[in-house]
Write an enzyme that holds these catalytic residues in place. Structure first.
Site, short mmCIF file in Angstrom:
data_model
loop_
_atom_site.label_atom_id
_atom_site.label_comp_id
_atom_site.label_asym_id
_atom_site.label_seq_id
_atom_site.Cartn_x
_atom_site.Cartn_y
_atom_site.Cartn_z
N TYR A 50 41.17 45.59 43.13
CA TYR A 50 40.96 44.44 42.24
C TYR A 50 39.95 44.77 41.14
CZ TYR A 50 43.11 41.73 46.10
OH TYR A 50 43.93 41.26 47.09
N HIS A 106 45.28 48.27 52.80
CA HIS A 106 45.88 47.28 51.89
C HIS A 106 47.40 47.19 52.03
CE1 HIS A 106 44.84 45.19 47.85
NE2 HIS A 106 45.90 44.63 48.39
P1 NAD Z 1 47.37 31.82 45.68
O1 NAD Z 1 48.56 31.42 46.45
O2 NAD Z 1 46.01 31.55 46.18
O3 NAD Z 1 47.60 31.15 44.26
C1 NAD Z 1 46.71 31.23 43.22
C2 NAD Z 1 47.27 30.33 42.12
O4 NAD Z 1 47.19 28.97 42.54
C3 NAD Z 1 46.46 30.46 40.85
O5 NAD Z 1 47.37 30.47 39.78
C4 NAD Z 1 45.63 29.19 40.83
O6 NAD Z 1 45.38 28.76 39.52
C5 NAD Z 1 46.50 28.20 41.56
N1 NAD Z 1 45.66 27.20 42.24
C6 NAD Z 1 44.60 27.44 43.06
N2 NAD Z 1 44.06 26.27 43.50
C7 NAD Z 1 44.81 25.28 42.94
C8 NAD Z 1 44.74 23.86 43.02
N3 NAD Z 1 43.83 23.24 43.75
N4 NAD Z 1 45.68 23.16 42.34
C9 NAD Z 1 46.62 23.77 41.60
N5 NAD Z 1 46.74 25.12 41.49
C10 NAD Z 1 45.83 25.86 42.16
O7 NAD Z 1 47.56 33.39 45.33
P2 NAD Z 1 46.72 34.70 45.46
O8 NAD Z 1 45.48 34.67 44.64
O9 NAD Z 1 47.64 35.80 45.20
O10 NAD Z 1 46.31 34.76 47.01
C11 NAD Z 1 45.02 34.43 47.50
C12 NAD Z 1 44.23 35.66 47.85
O11 NAD Z 1 44.97 36.50 48.74
C13 NAD Z 1 43.98 36.60 46.67
O12 NAD Z 1 43.02 36.12 45.76
C14 NAD Z 1 43.60 37.86 47.38
O13 NAD Z 1 42.27 37.78 47.86
C15 NAD Z 1 44.59 37.86 48.53
N6 NAD Z 1 45.81 38.67 48.23
C16 NAD Z 1 46.06 39.77 49.00
C17 NAD Z 1 47.18 40.54 48.78
C18 NAD Z 1 47.44 41.72 49.66
O14 NAD Z 1 48.34 42.51 49.37
N7 NAD Z 1 46.70 41.88 50.74
C19 NAD Z 1 48.09 40.21 47.77
C20 NAD Z 1 47.82 39.08 46.99
C21 NAD Z 1 46.69 38.32 47.25
#
Ligand code: NAD
Length: 273
Positions: A50, A106
């Site tokens: 990240y 990861h």
């Molecule tokens: P997420 O499902 O948390 O979605 C994020 C989206 O939702 C953003 O566009 C945000 O603006 C919106 N959002 C957040 N709160 C909201 C609300 N209250 N109302 C309306 N919209 C809202 O997606 P993410 O960030 O991909 O997943 C969460 C975490 O998971 C990441 O930040 C990361 O730490 C982890 N992650 C890990 C992997 C992996 O391969 N291990 C991959 C992706 C994400």
């Protein structure tokens, strides 16, 4: 507001709700994590790839919160699987910490055939106290089977894409009885799936006087999943944390359960190289 703690298979406790910083701009990370800590979050999910571990570290240092009250996860990037100890050193330096709470592989990138070696190296990192727990991410059943057969450690967690449209039922049924906790990434469907418009979500939100995002986060919590939604907005982070003053009833939970389409919004582990 008290976030429930779940016990991992090595006795460590993890706050069930945290905040993730995927795609958080390195220049904004310190501010966003500082906001999250001020709002009461104590669990932060980052990763070497990240590019924002320094910002996470600066926010932690500036917060003055005792280290033992925080739960910090970072992840070993694919290219670093053959040299996990060095990668961990770099992550700890950027975070300004002497240990993390959870270190994850990861992606399996199974075609490279390096994840078992990485896992054995991570066992040593845990023994050396550089991480309290070790786990994996994006592992499928055969990957879990291999590391459990060839090592003496069951991963504490497997962090996978999981949301109401992609519930990972088979994987959960395999891993959870073995003591592997399930963490959800993309818990809100990354905004790519029209989750909030689904009647099951919208109706529950209207009935409870909460937002659709709060309904989806509550579903994860009640289904025993560890969850860390991401938002750059302080207001949304506050909303996402405010999920302990209501509950979904059985009918509302069942309606969300019925949204499962086995449909990913993110990458398939076999296609990540
Ligand atoms: P997420 O499902 O948390 O979605 C994020 C989206 O939702 C953003 O566009 C945000 O603006 C919106 N959002 C957040 N709160 C909201 C609300 N209250 N109302 C309306 N919209 C809202 O997606 P993410 O960030 O991909 O997943 C969460 C975490 O998971 C990441 O930040 C990361 O730490 C982890 N992650 C890990 C992997 C992996 O391969 N291990 C991959 C992706 C994400």
């Amino acid at each position: 507001m008290t976030v429930p703690a779940l016990q991992l298979n090595d006795g460590t406790e993890i706050p069930q709700l945290g905040v993730g910083v995927f795609k958080v701009d390195p220049g904004e990370t310190e501010r966003i994590v500082a906001d999250a800590l001020e709002l009461g979050y104590r669990h932060i999910d980052t990763a070497a790839i990240y590019g924002n571990e320094e910002g996470v570290g600066r926010a932690i240092a500036a917060s003055g919160i005792p280290r033992e009250q925080l739960f910090i996860t970072t992840k070993l990037w694919n290219d670093d699987q053959p040299a996990a100890a060095e990668a961990m050193d770099r992550s700890l330096e950027k975070l300004g910490l002497d240990h993390v709470d959870l270190y994850l592989i990861h992606w399996p990138v199974a075609q490279r055939e390096t994840y078992l070696g990485a896992w054995l190296a991570m066992e040593e990192l845990k023994a050396a106290g550089r991480t309290r727990s070790i786990g994996v991410s994006n592992f499928q059943v055969p990957h879990l089977e291999l590391i459990m057969k060839e090592s003496s450690t069951t991963p504490a967690v497997n962090q996978v894409e999981l949301h109401p449209a992609f519930q990972q039922r088979e994987l959960r049924a395999f891993q959870e009885p073995l003591g592997v906790r399930t963490e959800a990434w993309g818990p809100l469907g990354q905004g790519k799936y029209e989750l909030f418009a689904q009647p099951a979500v919208a109706d529950a939100a209207a009935a409870l006087g909460v937002s659709p995002a709060q309904v989806v986060i509550r579903w994860h919590l009640e289904r025993g999943i560890i969850v860390f939604p991401k938002s750059n907005s302080r207001e949304r982070m506050a909303q996402n944390f405010d999920v302990f003053g209501f509950e979904l009833d059985e009918a509302q939970l069942a309606a969300l359960d019925a949204l499962d389409q086995g449909k990913r919004v993110g990458s398939h582990p076999d296609e990540v190289s």
